[in-house]
Design a protein around this motif. Sequence first.
Motif, PDB file in Angstrom:
ATOM      1  N   VAL A  38       0.862  -1.174   0.000  1.00  9.17           N
ATOM      2  CA  VAL A  38       0.000   0.000   0.000  1.00  9.17           C
ATOM      3  C   VAL A  38       0.902   1.229   0.000  1.00  9.17           C
ATOM      4  O   VAL A  38       1.733   1.388   0.892  1.00  9.17           O
ATOM      5  CB  VAL A  38      -0.952   0.007   1.212  1.00  9.17           C
ATOM      6  CG1 VAL A  38      -1.879   1.219   1.150  1.00  9.17           C
ATOM      7  CG2 VAL A  38      -1.775  -1.283   1.273  1.00  9.17           C
ATOM      8  N   TRP A  39       0.719   2.078  -0.978  1.00  9.66           N
ATOM      9  CA  TRP A  39       1.591   3.220  -1.203  1.00  9.66           C
ATOM     10  C   TRP A  39       0.761   4.491  -1.321  1.00  9.66           C
ATOM     11  O   TRP A  39      -0.460   4.440  -1.428  1.00  9.66           O
ATOM     12  CB  TRP A  39       2.427   3.009  -2.469  1.00  9.66           C
ATOM     13  CG  TRP A  39       1.573   2.748  -3.675  1.00  9.66           C
ATOM     14  CD1 TRP A  39       1.087   1.543  -4.091  1.00  9.66           C
ATOM     15  CD2 TRP A  39       1.055   3.720  -4.574  1.00  9.66           C
ATOM     16  NE1 TRP A  39       0.303   1.704  -5.205  1.00  9.66           N
ATOM     17  CE2 TRP A  39       0.265   3.035  -5.519  1.00  9.66           C
ATOM     18  CE3 TRP A  39       1.174   5.097  -4.686  1.00  9.66           C
ATOM     19  CZ2 TRP A  39      -0.396   3.695  -6.562  1.00  9.66           C
ATOM     20  CZ3 TRP A  39       0.510   5.751  -5.717  1.00  9.66           C
ATOM     21  CH2 TRP A  39      -0.256   5.036  -6.645  1.00  9.66           C
ATOM     22  N   ALA A  40       1.438   5.611  -1.306  1.00  8.23           N
ATOM     23  CA  ALA A  40       0.800   6.903  -1.547  1.00  8.23           C
ATOM     24  C   ALA A  40       1.722   7.727  -2.434  1.00  8.23           C
ATOM     25  O   ALA A  40       2.948   7.660  -2.302  1.00  8.23           O
ATOM     26  CB  ALA A  40       0.541   7.632  -0.229  1.00  8.23           C
ATOM     27  N   ARG A  81     -10.043  -0.681   6.230  1.00  4.11           N
ATOM     28  CA  ARG A  81     -10.129  -2.111   6.562  1.00  4.11           C
ATOM     29  C   ARG A  81      -8.891  -2.591   7.308  1.00  4.11           C
ATOM     30  O   ARG A  81      -8.966  -3.384   8.233  1.00  4.11           O
ATOM     31  CB  ARG A  81     -10.313  -2.926   5.282  1.00  4.11           C
ATOM     32  CG  ARG A  81     -10.302  -4.422   5.494  1.00  4.11           C
ATOM     33  CD  ARG A  81     -10.499  -5.170   4.199  1.00  4.11           C
ATOM     34  NE  ARG A  81     -10.421  -6.597   4.394  1.00  4.11           N
ATOM     35  CZ  ARG A  81     -10.793  -7.487   3.490  1.00  4.11           C
ATOM     36  NH1 ARG A  81     -11.277  -7.099   2.334  1.00  4.11           N
ATOM     37  NH2 ARG A  81     -10.679  -8.769   3.738  1.00  4.11           N
ATOM     38  N   PHE A  82      -7.721  -2.098   6.897  1.00  2.00           N
ATOM     39  CA  PHE A  82      -6.472  -2.543   7.502  1.00  2.00           C
ATOM     40  C   PHE A  82      -5.916  -1.554   8.525  1.00  2.00           C
ATOM     41  O   PHE A  82      -4.778  -1.678   8.937  1.00  2.00           O
ATOM     42  CB  PHE A  82      -5.438  -2.849   6.420  1.00  2.00           C
ATOM     43  CG  PHE A  82      -5.752  -4.125   5.711  1.00  2.00           C
ATOM     44  CD1 PHE A  82      -5.471  -5.350   6.303  1.00  2.00           C
ATOM     45  CD2 PHE A  82      -6.386  -4.112   4.484  1.00  2.00           C
ATOM     46  CE1 PHE A  82      -5.785  -6.541   5.663  1.00  2.00           C
ATOM     47  CE2 PHE A  82      -6.700  -5.292   3.834  1.00  2.00           C
ATOM     48  CZ  PHE A  82      -6.401  -6.508   4.433  1.00  2.00           C
ATOM     49  N   PRO A  88       4.945   3.541   3.260  1.00  2.00           N
ATOM     50  CA  PRO A  88       4.386   2.326   2.680  1.00  2.00           C
ATOM     51  C   PRO A  88       4.015   1.330   3.769  1.00  2.00           C
ATOM     52  O   PRO A  88       4.586   1.332   4.857  1.00  2.00           O
ATOM     53  CB  PRO A  88       5.527   1.781   1.823  1.00  2.00           C
ATOM     54  CG  PRO A  88       6.764   2.236   2.518  1.00  2.00           C
ATOM     55  CD  PRO A  88       6.413   3.597   3.092  1.00  2.00           C
ATOM     56  N   SER A  89       3.050   0.514   3.457  1.00  2.00           N
ATOM     57  CA  SER A  89       2.679  -0.606   4.326  1.00  2.00           C
ATOM     58  C   SER A  89       2.618  -1.864   3.475  1.00  2.00           C
ATOM     59  O   SER A  89       2.224  -1.808   2.305  1.00  2.00           O
ATOM     60  CB  SER A  89       1.322  -0.373   4.994  1.00  2.00           C
ATOM     61  OG  SER A  89       1.419   0.591   6.007  1.00  2.00           O
ATOM     62  N   GLY A 104       6.112   1.072   7.001  1.00  2.00           N
ATOM     63  CA  GLY A 104       7.376   1.746   6.743  1.00  2.00           C
ATOM     64  C   GLY A 104       8.281   0.832   5.944  1.00  2.00           C
ATOM     65  O   GLY A 104       8.043  -0.367   5.842  1.00  2.00           O
ATOM     66  N   TRP A 105       9.276   1.409   5.346  1.00  2.00           N
ATOM     67  CA  TRP A 105      10.233   0.611   4.571  1.00  2.00           C
ATOM     68  C   TRP A 105      11.455   0.363   5.429  1.00  2.00           C
ATOM     69  O   TRP A 105      12.121   1.289   5.868  1.00  2.00           O
ATOM     70  CB  TRP A 105      10.599   1.318   3.272  1.00  2.00           C
ATOM     71  CG  TRP A 105      11.612   0.580   2.476  1.00  2.00           C
ATOM     72  CD1 TRP A 105      12.853   1.017   2.126  1.00  2.00           C
ATOM     73  CD2 TRP A 105      11.500  -0.742   1.923  1.00  2.00           C
ATOM     74  NE1 TRP A 105      13.510   0.058   1.393  1.00  2.00           N
ATOM     75  CE2 TRP A 105      12.698  -1.040   1.256  1.00  2.00           C
ATOM     76  CE3 TRP A 105      10.497  -1.712   1.932  1.00  2.00           C
ATOM     77  CZ2 TRP A 105      12.929  -2.242   0.601  1.00  2.00           C
ATOM     78  CZ3 TRP A 105      10.720  -2.910   1.287  1.00  2.00           C
ATOM     79  CH2 TRP A 105      11.914  -3.174   0.622  1.00  2.00           C
TER      80      TRP A 105
END
Length: 124
Positions: A38-40, A81-82, A88-89, A104-105
């Motif tokens: 999951v990114w932004a 939901r998560f 990032p996740s 996080g990375w």
Amino acid sequence: MSPQQTGLSQALGIRAIGSADFDRRILEAGDALAVVFVWASSCFNCGVAQRELLAAADEVRALGLAWFEAGAHADPELATRFVLHGTPSFFFLHRGFTLGRMTGWRGLDGLKIAVAAARTKMGS
């Protein structure tokens, strides 16, 4: 920048996933450990993660994961939901069950540790 735009989706076979098809797509991964990235677009560390994953694509492919990706802002239902706390996740799932997450990375080594922890849970 999305994984599609960086070439990461082609290098790792990442497929887009969303709240509407999430459960079905995860189940289609079968026995493989699924990871949802999951990114932004405004997330600096998402870009770092994408570049490092792309640079180590052979090593990442060797982990044998079924990769999916979702934009956090494009699908707020999935983020809710998560209980998304940041990007990032990476969410690790198997046959519909969430086995873990990495927020996080933490570099390739951190990803490998998270994958190993999820695989341990697959066996239990």
